[in-house]
Write an enzyme that holds these catalytic residues in place. Structure first.
Site, PDB file in Angstrom:
ATOM      1  N   LYS A 129       0.838  -1.201   0.000  1.00 25.77           N
ATOM      2  CA  LYS A 129       0.000   0.000   0.000  1.00 25.77           C
ATOM      3  C   LYS A 129       0.868   1.243   0.000  1.00 25.77           C
ATOM      4  CE  LYS A 129       0.701   1.277   4.544  1.00 25.77           C
ATOM      5  NZ  LYS A 129       1.397   2.526   4.966  1.00 25.77           N
ATOM      6  N   ASP A 132      -3.560  -0.692  10.495  1.00 26.35           N
ATOM      7  CA  ASP A 132      -3.886  -0.476   9.086  1.00 26.35           C
ATOM      8  C   ASP A 132      -4.282  -1.757   8.363  1.00 26.35           C
ATOM      9  OD1 ASP A 132      -1.380  -1.597   9.104  1.00 26.35           O
ATOM     10  OD2 ASP A 132      -0.471  -0.160   7.738  1.00 26.35           O
TER      11      ASP A 132
END
Length: 293
Positions: free
Chosen positions: A12, A136
């Site tokens: 990411k 996350d």
């Protein structure tokens, strides 16, 4: 005997990251736009007598500290599943990069376990389990770019028009040979408080203005964790300044670093930029030409 199941575990990028303050539980609050890459690790799962993890990178721990095996424990606790799994991880995402490799592996392991167990949980029920693994992790269970809030566990999809400005964009990701410890970076943010933080109202306003505009993805880019990383790791701002001045790019750091990224024009030859990165950071620098999901 079930055939092994294979899953893509993406890296990411934090395209927008505002750390807004420290919470009473020791975590930090943030506002972030996270986009997944079409590049990452591969995780294979198969039934087994006991949980086990193998990895082709000897630097990756394969004991209970790994989020893949933590995912198995969390899933079993939530569902009462009595099975076990063998995981095989082909590692491409470097550690200490701010690219979310471990978090991605843990979240994708949850999805894999759910499939292996016959899907006792729907997709929405997996999200709070992912949040238990790490701040996350939940972002990796939602398609497309997302906004993370709280400590990262509150996930919201970007509006469709805004997501369209990000989806498919070509991006160059590059990381020097060294990594940056996420706990260290947050400790440095706390030590420099309040100057190191972006007030939440300001962060929300910056993000909302971009969402409501038709500005390109480059106008979204922001990361206030750069200040503490750049102060210690001078190779990062030095290289990023070169790329801005000589290559016309708009590079930023992802997460707590040390990986950085820059959007590339379609058709651009990235080989000269990659060579500049290797010349400046050494042959062990990682350079990936990829796209946003």
């Amino acid at each position: 005997m079930h055939e092994p199941l294979t899953y893509f575990s993406p890296a990411k990028l934090n395209l927008f990251l505002a750390i807004t303050g420290r919470r009473s539980d020791g975590f930090h609050d943030l506002v972030s736009v996270v986009a997944k890459l079409k590049w990452g690790d591969t995780l294979t799962i198969a039934p087994a007598e006991t949980d086990a993890l193998e990895c082709d990178d000897p630097a990756v721990p394969v004991d209970a500290s790994n989020l893949v095996l933590k995912a198995a424990a969390v899933f079993r606790e939530a569902t009462g599943w009595r099975g076990a799994a063998k995981f095989v991880l082909q590692k491409r995402i470097p550690m200490g990069a701010g690219l979310g490799g471990g978090s991605s592996n843990g979240a994708i392991a949850l999805r894999a376990l759910n499939d292996l167990a016959g899907r006792p949980l729907d997709d929405a029920a997996l999200v709070p389990l992912a949040a238990k693994l790490g701040s996350d992790c939940a972002a990796f269970l939602t398609a497309g770019p997302v906004v993370m809030r709280g400590r990262g566990e509150r996930i919201e999809a970007l509006p469709e028009a805004s997501a369209a400005r990000l989806s498919g964009r070509r991006v160059l990701v590059f990381k020097p040979s060294f990594g940056i410890s996420t706990p260290w970076a947050y400790q440095q943010m706390a030590a420099r408080a309040p100057d190191s933080y972006c007030p939440e109202e300001e962060a929300q306003l910056r993000l909302q203005r971009w969402i409501e505009s038709d500005a390109a993805a480059e106008a979204l880019l922001y990361n206030n964790m750069e200040s503490v990383a750049f102060e210690k790791f001078i190779a990062l701002p030095t290289m990023l300044e070169e790329l801005r001045g000589e290559c016309g790019l708009a590079p930023r750091m992802s997460g707590s670093g040390s990986a950085c990224f820059a959007f590339l024009p379609e058709g651009a030859d990235a080989s000269a930029i990659a060579q500049r990165l290797k010349d400046g950071w050494g042959g062990e620098a990682v350079v990936i030409d990829s796209r946003l999901e």
